[in-house]
Design an enzyme around this catalytic site. Structure first.
Site, PDB file in Angstrom:
ATOM      1  N   GLU A 185     -10.723  19.313  66.353  1.00  0.00           N
ATOM      2  CA  GLU A 185     -10.157  20.170  65.308  1.00  0.00           C
ATOM      3  C   GLU A 185      -8.807  19.653  64.824  1.00  0.00           C
ATOM      4  O   GLU A 185      -8.499  19.726  63.633  1.00  0.00           O
ATOM      5  CB  GLU A 185     -10.018  21.607  65.827  1.00  0.00           C
ATOM      6  CG  GLU A 185     -11.355  22.296  66.040  1.00  0.00           C
ATOM      7  CD  GLU A 185     -11.200  23.744  66.480  1.00  0.00           C
ATOM      8  OE1 GLU A 185     -11.685  24.623  65.772  1.00  0.00           O
ATOM      9  OE2 GLU A 185     -10.578  23.991  67.539  1.00  0.00           O
ATOM     10  N   ASP A 238      -9.096  23.923  62.455  1.00  0.00           N
ATOM     11  CA  ASP A 238     -10.151  24.909  62.712  1.00  0.00           C
ATOM     12  C   ASP A 238     -10.588  25.583  61.409  1.00  0.00           C
ATOM     13  O   ASP A 238     -11.782  25.691  61.118  1.00  0.00           O
ATOM     14  CB  ASP A 238      -9.575  25.928  63.715  1.00  0.00           C
ATOM     15  CG  ASP A 238     -10.357  27.224  63.792  1.00  0.00           C
ATOM     16  OD1 ASP A 238     -11.413  27.212  64.422  1.00  0.00           O
ATOM     17  OD2 ASP A 238      -9.899  28.235  63.232  1.00  0.00           O
TER      18      ASP A 238
END
Lengths: 229, 229
Positions: free
Chosen positions: B124, B52
């Site tokens: 992610e 992320d």
């Protein structure tokens, strides 16, 4: 930029800018630009946008590697503690960033220089400027000097949820019974002190004290976690 | 990991993992780990936490450099468009990530493989695994291939606020009068079409059309912005 600031950055953090205009931009508020029309000055906001993402990655990677067993939820909470306005503004003050911000007269009079929200922005724009000028490594070294030691100093301890961590660690190989027991409480009503133990399947693993039961339990869980490292 | 997946990653993105266990971890859901006790498998959540932050920096730096005059507010809006569940899940599907997720039986039956939120997580965690295995450059190359061309293809256009940008650009050297004028509207009631021009200090800079006045104005502003690049 100010020669005293250049010297501080070099002496304290080993940072010397190749392109000083980036540092100028990072420390210039829009109010200063507005008072100097025609100078084509830039203010810090765009660099702050980038610095925010740079700092978030540096912190994320550091805690990811430092706590290899910490679950995502706690990594996220710890990161949030390290990436917030209160933390940023005290980091900025520690580095004397407040002294070197370029403000317009009105903002200067309004004492914006000491405003947490501005110091927070400037901390991020400083990180962004270092990154743009010199890449990731000097940012990491700066954080190793200014930020990461604060983890050991307990700055972010309240954001660690030791009870949750203990529950997760102790049950890796199947369910166990984790119980907290009030051993003692004493002291005056408004300054009560609690002593609490934690047992796992009946065996005591840790004891903690605190002015609330919650804090005493967290202390006990923190102690118990030593058996699971 | 699946040999077909290894081949896809190598052929399509030039990515070959040194440590395949990172890729395994990135594509493994907790439900799969729970069904294989004693195998000491890890699931994707921690790597997702890191991915992320990696992705956010890659996107931030790209748009920061690509749009050197875009103000912070619009950079933030554009980044938000590129860093959201809907975008991630379609990127993940495009890369066939859905085929290679390791799920428990219950989750498989519940069709979790096609759930946007899971695909978002896996996108992610994939980024995080590439970063851990090979550093930033392969992540950037992956984004240059899969994500950044979508900017030119207009995927995130609705998040650009051309009117605001025009206002900021046109007034760099002092205030000007920016006005929008309805030139024409036609078509049936439920499918009306508007044609709007924008003038700056009385001179026409752009014309836009659209099924709402707002869209037509944005189109006009976008055209006018060409004079300020």
């Amino acid at each position: 930029m100010d020669a005293a600031f250049d010297k501080e950055l070099a002496d304290n953090y080993g940072i010397k800018f190749h392109d000083e205009s980036l540092l100028d931009e990072a420390f210039t508020q829009a109010s200063f630009v507005n008072e100097h029309p025609g100078h084509h000055l830039r203010f810090y906001e765009r660099i702050e946008f980038l610095g925010d993402a740079v700092y978030e990655l540096v912190v994320s990677e550091y805690i990811f590697k430092r706590y290899p067993e910490l679950p995502q939820g706690q990594l996220t909470r710890l990161r949030a503690a390290m990436v917030n306005e209160q933390s940023f503004s005290s980091f900025a003050r520690e580095c004397h960033f407040d002294r070197y911000i370029r403000l317009g007269h009105g903002e200067e009079k309004a004492n914006a220089r000491n405003r947490d929200s501005l110091l927070c922005d400037i901390f991020e724009s400083f990180i962004g400027a270092v990154y743009l000028d010199q890449g990731m490594q000097p940012v990491i070294r700066f954080c190793e000097k200014v930020i990461f030691p604060k983890l050991d100093a307990g700055w972010f301890d309240e954001f660690f949820d030791h009870k949750t961590e203990l529950q997760e660690k102790a049950q890796v190989n199947g369910p166990v019974a984790i119980e907290y027991h009030l051993l003692d409480e004493n002291g005056p009503e408004n300054h009560r002190r609690f002593k609490i133990s934690v047992t796992i399947d009946g065996k005591e693993y840790g004891v903690g004290t605190g002015h609330s039961k919650k804090n005493a339990e967290q202390g006990a869980a923190k102690q118990a976690l030593k058996y699971f490292k």
